[in-house]
Design an enzyme around this catalytic site. Structure first.
Site, short mmCIF file in Angstrom:
data_model
loop_
_atom_site.label_atom_id
_atom_site.label_comp_id
_atom_site.label_asym_id
_atom_site.label_seq_id
_atom_site.Cartn_x
_atom_site.Cartn_y
_atom_site.Cartn_z
N HIS A 260 0.83 -1.21 0.00
CA HIS A 260 0.00 0.00 0.00
C HIS A 260 0.86 1.27 0.00
O HIS A 260 0.51 2.27 -0.59
CB HIS A 260 -0.93 0.00 1.22
CG HIS A 260 -0.21 -0.19 2.52
ND1 HIS A 260 0.34 -1.42 2.87
CD2 HIS A 260 0.10 0.66 3.52
CE1 HIS A 260 0.93 -1.29 4.05
NE2 HIS A 260 0.80 -0.03 4.46
N GLY B 93 6.87 1.80 1.01
CA GLY B 93 7.02 3.17 1.50
C GLY B 93 8.46 3.65 1.42
O GLY B 93 8.75 4.76 0.96
N GLY C 121 11.07 1.26 0.36
CA GLY C 121 11.82 0.35 -0.53
C GLY C 121 12.65 -0.65 0.27
O GLY C 121 13.12 -1.65 -0.29
N ILE C 122 12.79 -0.39 1.56
CA ILE C 122 13.70 -1.22 2.37
C ILE C 122 13.12 -2.61 2.60
O ILE C 122 13.80 -3.62 2.38
CB ILE C 122 14.01 -0.51 3.71
CG1 ILE C 122 14.76 0.79 3.46
CG2 ILE C 122 14.85 -1.44 4.60
CD1 ILE C 122 14.91 1.67 4.71
N GLY C 123 11.86 -2.66 3.04
CA GLY C 123 11.24 -3.98 3.29
C GLY C 123 11.22 -4.82 2.03
O GLY C 123 11.47 -6.04 2.07
N MET C 124 10.93 -4.19 0.90
CA MET C 124 10.89 -4.92 -0.37
C MET C 124 12.28 -5.45 -0.74
O MET C 124 12.41 -6.61 -1.16
CB MET C 124 10.40 -4.01 -1.50
CG MET C 124 8.91 -3.75 -1.47
SD MET C 124 7.95 -5.27 -1.67
CE MET C 124 6.33 -4.57 -2.07
N HIS D 46 27.58 -2.81 -12.30
CA HIS D 46 28.49 -3.52 -11.40
C HIS D 46 27.88 -4.74 -10.70
O HIS D 46 28.58 -5.72 -10.46
CB HIS D 46 29.01 -2.57 -10.32
CG HIS D 46 29.92 -1.51 -10.85
ND1 HIS D 46 30.74 -0.75 -10.05
CD2 HIS D 46 30.15 -1.06 -12.12
CE1 HIS D 46 31.43 0.11 -10.79
NE2 HIS D 46 31.08 -0.06 -12.06
N ARG E 248 35.53 -7.94 -14.33
CA ARG E 248 35.83 -8.14 -12.91
C ARG E 248 34.56 -8.18 -12.06
O ARG E 248 34.53 -8.83 -11.02
CB ARG E 248 36.76 -7.03 -12.40
CG ARG E 248 36.16 -5.64 -12.36
CD ARG E 248 37.20 -4.59 -12.03
NE ARG E 248 36.62 -3.27 -11.82
CZ ARG E 248 36.21 -2.45 -12.80
NH1 ARG E 248 36.29 -2.83 -14.07
NH2 ARG E 248 35.72 -1.25 -12.52
N HIS E 249 33.50 -7.55 -12.56
CA HIS E 249 32.24 -7.54 -11.81
C HIS E 249 31.55 -8.91 -11.86
O HIS E 249 30.85 -9.29 -10.94
CB HIS E 249 31.31 -6.45 -12.35
CG HIS E 249 31.92 -5.08 -12.29
ND1 HIS E 249 32.26 -4.50 -11.10
CD2 HIS E 249 32.27 -4.22 -13.28
CE1 HIS E 249 32.79 -3.30 -11.35
NE2 HIS E 249 32.81 -3.12 -12.66
C1 RB5 Z 1 4.22 0.26 5.36
O1 RB5 Z 1 3.70 1.16 6.29
C2 RB5 Z 1 5.74 0.37 5.30
O2 RB5 Z 1 6.29 -0.17 6.46
C3 RB5 Z 1 6.27 -0.31 4.06
O3 RB5 Z 1 5.70 0.26 2.93
C4 RB5 Z 1 7.78 -0.23 3.85
O4 RB5 Z 1 8.24 1.06 3.98
C5 RB5 Z 1 8.59 -1.20 4.59
O5 RB5 Z 1 9.80 -1.30 4.46
#
Ligand code: RB5
Length: 142
Positions: free
Chosen positions: A9, A66, A68-71, A98, A132-133
């Site tokens: 979301h 939100g 990109g980290i969790g993904m 790279h 090398r990569h």
């Molecule tokens: C959702 O609120 C948020 O945690 C998610 O989109 C993301 O940022 C997680 O890494």
């Protein structure tokens, strides 16, 4: 090139913009979902999208939440996936050259749509440099 795009979301609006932009450019793009902006859990979208890229069903994946980290954390759990969290054009180019990244992760709450679409364009159109990569990427797989 077959591209698959997914979000939660937190990345829903940017996903729609990315899918629309790629379709307008005539690219073969699949929207994996979600279909609404209702709250969902990002690993439920990252895992299947990453698996479809790892299996070769799709050439590249784009995952948006939100931050990109969790993904990116989730996608990188899938063997064969090299997911790069990118919020600037320099890194978009460098991670293809790279790291041969095959999944791009971005955060809708971090960057604007214009920059995100530029990042996608550069990331999709930059080749892996090999050399090398290649050795280093092989070590990741090992
Ligand atoms: C959702 O609120 C948020 O945690 C998610 O989109 C993301 O940022 C997680 O890494």
């Amino acid at each position: 090139m077959k591209i698959i795009v997914g979000s939660d979301h937190g990345g829903f609006k940017l996903k729609r913009a990315v899918v629309e932009d790629l379709k307008e450019k005539g690219l073969d793009v699949t929207d994996f979902g979600p279909e609404t902006a209702d709250s969902v859990d990002y690993p439920d979208y990252a895992k299947p999208v990453a698996e479809k890229v790892a299996s070769g069903e799709y050439d590249k994946g784009i995952l948006i939440c939100g931050t990109g980290i969790g993904m990116s954390i989730s996608a990188n759990k899938v063997k064969g996936i090299r997911s790069a969290l990118v919020h600037d054009t320099f890194s978009a180019r460098a991670t293809r050259q790279h790291n041969d990244s095959n999944v791009l992760a971005m955060g809708e709450r971090v960057i604007g749509e214009g920059l995100a679409l530029d990042i996608v364009d550069i990331w999709l159109n930059t080749e892996f440099e090999g050399g090398r990569h290649e050795r280093r990427v092989c070590k990741i797989e090992e």
